[in-house]
Design an enzyme around this catalytic site. Structure first.
Site, PDB file in Angstrom:
ATOM      1  N   ASP A  47      69.677  21.926  20.709  1.00 20.35           N
ATOM      2  CA  ASP A  47      69.045  22.354  19.462  1.00 20.35           C
ATOM      3  C   ASP A  47      69.914  21.987  18.259  1.00 20.35           C
ATOM      4  OD1 ASP A  47      67.139  23.550  17.874  1.00 20.35           O
ATOM      5  OD2 ASP A  47      67.235  25.497  18.886  1.00 20.35           O
ATOM      6  N   ASP A  70      59.725  26.360  14.720  1.00 14.02           N
ATOM      7  CA  ASP A  70      59.593  27.478  15.653  1.00 14.02           C
ATOM      8  C   ASP A  70      58.237  28.153  15.451  1.00 14.02           C
ATOM      9  OD1 ASP A  70      62.150  26.882  16.383  1.00 14.02           O
ATOM     10  OD2 ASP A  70      62.944  28.891  16.049  1.00 14.02           O
TER      11      ASP A  70
END
Length: 815
Positions: A461, A522
């Site tokens: 990430d 997200d």
């Protein structure tokens, strides 16, 4: 001779200007195109354009090269053609005695209103804008509406504005990383002809960050820019854009100022005699913008050797319920629930929260995890794949790794560490992947996780951190190369058979190294992002926007990851309404990518558990957003399904509005062949009748998506749909066998396969004059339910455990 043609008339060379025009069939959409290099010798900036009568050319087999030079550099502009496209790249060579610093290469550019011959007002053109990294917004915007709105915060700029404050990041430009499509308004397309959409996209991306910028403004009297007038003299103004003459007009009367396809070389040195190539640019036209993007992604995947695993994963993730506060016991509890509820979730991803700090990956937070090897072993014993999250290119300011090795991070011009992002109020510095010590540490970390801890899947990430500007240990490395070097170290450490999922990643440099890629922000257990208006912030609507806008990359560049499904009801750490949860499930189904759930599985009530089951496994096929180039948020997704036993269409109709409205569609507007269709509402399990014209849904609720099945009407009994999966049989129905027993009797045998346990229905149409004699499930007689008497629909419900076969015996009463 003032003009010459090459590559079967595709390229016209204007000898007096050195510029090119590009022709596709009878249309010449690009006129007076040029290329240029921006570089520095010492502290003096230079600009070399391929312009003027001094430009020379050379011809090879299916290739033509245009060349120009000054006292320092030679530019070679290479072109080649395929059946329906052109591809080009720049090669720059240092002719001098001293190194030069390369800042950027403009692989193709046009200037002025005549540079693009696209129909319709410039303000009404719609441009596909692809953001820099996973979370950056992607989609289509009307030129007159300007670029996507962006917050002015420094944190946002670090994450989403990769090219600083120079001419390639100003707010009056439509910017698209890597690829763009320019679409005239539909009314103008009809006048121009079918092939009137233009794609420019780089089909490689390993070495340079690349973007396409379109600038339009409300000024008349357009003058030529420095792009076309400067040769090899020094320039003092770093902005080589167009000078804006006076004479403002209305915003809907814009003129094109420039279109430029640029590769950023980041000031790397080019030594005497050394050459460097730009990324390769594809230019194509066509009637279908979505189809252009699909073909571009296919070509980029071929050239960059994309990794596309055979199977698209399903799984479960800790993040969106525990948000980093999960413990090993939480993982075990959900593992037990997955087994107990017979859910086909293969991958178990332990997200953020197990580690002591960002960068101290092998040191655990003792309050939550004490033995990551034991956790992985437990996951594997349950028949699942253990997965683990890291943010490998960041070091927390308070981490032990940074304290021990402060020289491993990027530094700015003042020598201070480059701050990549803020994580729970803590500064995270960007790792310098070109530092040998940092590279060794990175390799050792992932080798430990893979070969000692036992994890087989890795979510990496915040990858943009490796591509931030800064002083690197190796100054000859571009930002794209630094990112790719870091990913290559990880891939080498975990092995070729491990699953690598990128997130927060600049997209181009990752192809060929990652197996999956997050394509949006997200998801978050709320519809709207916080802060409101930030299209890159966590939020279900933001995630879905990008899931659609980048769905064409699935199985061409990687497996697309739209982020997690959230099936739990509102109030259980979720603000999503039932209709919003349905929309999330529908879009994930229709875009076909990875499907991970992030709920407390053991606590899901029956209705939400059924919602989850109906999405598994992924369809692995991508619907077409029919109105993608007509509005900012596409509302119509169409997924055609064709099997040996039938053909049907799944249609998702999204209401992005905050109010209830009526929605009307017709089969013709959905691109369906002429004819009469059964229409079935998959979410409500409701037959809507037959239609060959308009169909109106009077109560389309806020943020709700109707999932409709359209199937041709026949004059014989037929299988219509399945409610076991949202794909209406496109996933779980593996065969339909028709046994004809004379003119007045026939049997249908339907084979259904779906891992786990689920209750659902198979629905059949029974034309007038036909009756059901008998129905069986796995050889045992079952009753059928008669639905919608006039429509003569019957269905039968049963619990499916992995697989079943269903037989229905029909007889005709006619004759």
């Amino acid at each position: 001779m003032s003009e010459q043609s090459f590559l079967n008339g595709r390229i016209t060379f204007h000898a007096h200007t050195g510029a090119l025009s590009l022709t596709f069939g009878v249309w010449t959409p690009v006129r007076e195109a040029m290329a240029a290099a921006h570089y520095r010798l010492g502290d003096t900036p230079y600009h070399l354009s391929l312009t003027g009568p001094e430009v020379s050319f050379g011809v090879g087999e299916n290739r033509v090269t245009f060349s120009h030079h000054d006292d320092h550099l030679r530019l070679d502009w290479n072109w080649t053609a395929t059946a329906d496209t052109l591809e080009t790249w720049l090669e720059v060579t240092n002719l001098g005695r001293d190194p030069v610093a390369l800042d950027r290469l403009d692989v193709l550019g046009v200037v002025g209103a005549s540079g693009l011959d696209l129909p319709g007002p410039v303000a009404d053109w719609r441009v596909y804008q692809n953001g820099w990294q996973s979370w950056s917004p992607a989609g289509v915007r009307r030129v007159g509406d300007g670029p996507f709105p962006t917050p002015a915060a420094d944190e946002h700029r670090r994450k989403h504005v990769p090219h600083g404050d120079g001419p390639h990041s100003t707010s009056d430009k439509a910017r698209s990383e890597w690829v763009t499509v320019i679409a005239p308004p539909p009314s103008a397309v009809e006048e121009q002809g079918p092939a009137s959409l233009l794609l420019l996209g780089f089909v490689t991306g390993a070495d340079q960050l690349a973007e396409i910028t379109l600038r339009a403004d409300d000024f008349r009297g357009l003058s030529r820019s420095k792009f076309s007038t400067l040769r090899s003299r020094p320039i003092r103004d770093r902005d080589s854009g167009v000078t804006d003459p006076p004479g403002a007009r209305e915003r809907n009367e814009l003129d094109l100022l420039s279109l430029t396809a640029t590769c950023h070389t980041d000031g790397i040195p080019l030594d005497p005699g050394q050459s460097l190539r730009s990324e390769r640019l594809r230019v194509a036209v066509g009637p279908d913008g979505w189809g252009l993007l699909e073909a571009w992604a296919r070509r980029a995947g071929e050239l960059m050797h994309a990794r596309v695993p055979e199977k698209t994963p399903t799984g479960w993730c800790t993040w969106y319920y525990y948000f980093g506060l999960n413990t090993a016991q939480d993982v075990y509890a959900n593992l037990n629930a997955i087994r107990r509820r017979h859910l086909p979730l293969d991958l178990v991803m332990i997200d953020d929260g197990y580690q002591a700090a960002i960068g101290d990956w092998l040191t655990l937070d003792p309050d939550r995890f004490t033995d990551m090897e034991a956790v992985a072993a437990t996951i594997r014993r349950e028949g699942r794949i253990p997965g683990i999250w890291t943010a490998p290119f960041g070091l927390a300011a308070t981490s032990q790794t940074f304290a021990d090795h402060p020289d491993w991070v990027l530094r700015d011009e003042t020598g201070e560490p480059v701050r990549a992002w803020t994580h729970r109020s803590e500064a995270i510095y960007a790792l310098d992947t070109t530092h040998p010590g940092a590279a060794d540490w990175l390799r050792d970390t992932f080798q430990t996780m893979r070969w000692e801890w036992g994890y087989d899947a890795f979510k990496v990430d915040f990858l943009f951190a490796a591509a931030l500007p800064g002083r690197r240990h190796d100054p000859r490395t571009t930002r794209a190369q630094a990112l790719r070097r870091g990913l290559a170290i990880i891939r080498d450490a975990i092995g070729d058979d491990a699953f690598l999922l990128g997130c927060g990643a600049p997209l181009g440099p990752a192809v060929g190294l990652v197996d999956g890629m997050r394509v949006g922000p997200d998801v978050a257990p709320a519809w709207e992002p916080s802060p409101a208006g930030d299209l890159s912030a966590p939020g279900a609507a933001n995630a879905l926007r990008n899931a659609v806008a980048r769905a064409f990359t699935h199985r061409r560049l990687w497996l697309a990851d739209p982020d997690c499904l959230l099936a739990r009801p509102r109030g259980d750490k979720s603000q999503l309404s039932r209709y919003e949860a349905h929309t999330l499930a529908t879009v994930l189904t229709l875009t076909g990518g990875m499907l991970l759930d992030s709920d407390p599985v053991g606590d899901l009530p029956p209705s939400r558990l059924a919602l989850l089951r109906r999405t598994l496994p992924p369809t692995d096929r991508v619907a077409c957003p029919l109105d993608f180039f007509e509005r900012d948020l596409p509302e119509i997704l169409v997924l055609p399904v064709e099997r040996p036993w039938g053909r049907w269409w799944l249609v998702g109709l999204i209401n992005w509005d905050d109010h209830t409205r009526a929605t009307t569609v017709t089969p013709a507007a959905l691109g369906l062949p002429p004819g009469r269709y059964h229409v079935y509402d998959q979410w409500r399990a409701r037959y809507l009748g037959q239609t060959e014209g308009p169909l109106t849904l009077p109560h389309h609720r806020p943020h709700e998506t109707f999932l409709l099945l359209f199937k041709p009407v026949t004059d014989r009994p037929d299988w219509l749909t399945s409610t076991f999966h949202l794909a209406a049989g496109g996933v779980e129905v593996t065969d339909v066998i028709r046994q004809k027993l004379g003119e007045r009797r026939q049997k249908l045998v339907v084979h259904v396969e779906q891992r786990g346990e689920n209750f659902g229905r198979l629905v059949f149409t029974v034309p007038t004059g036909w009756v059901v004699l008998e129905a069986q499930v796995n050889g045992r007689r079952r009753s059928v339910n008669v639905r919608d008497g006039e429509a003569r629909l019957v269905d039968m419900g049963f619990t499916l455990r992995d697989r079943a076969w269903v037989l229905v015996d029909f007889a005709s009463l006619a004759g």
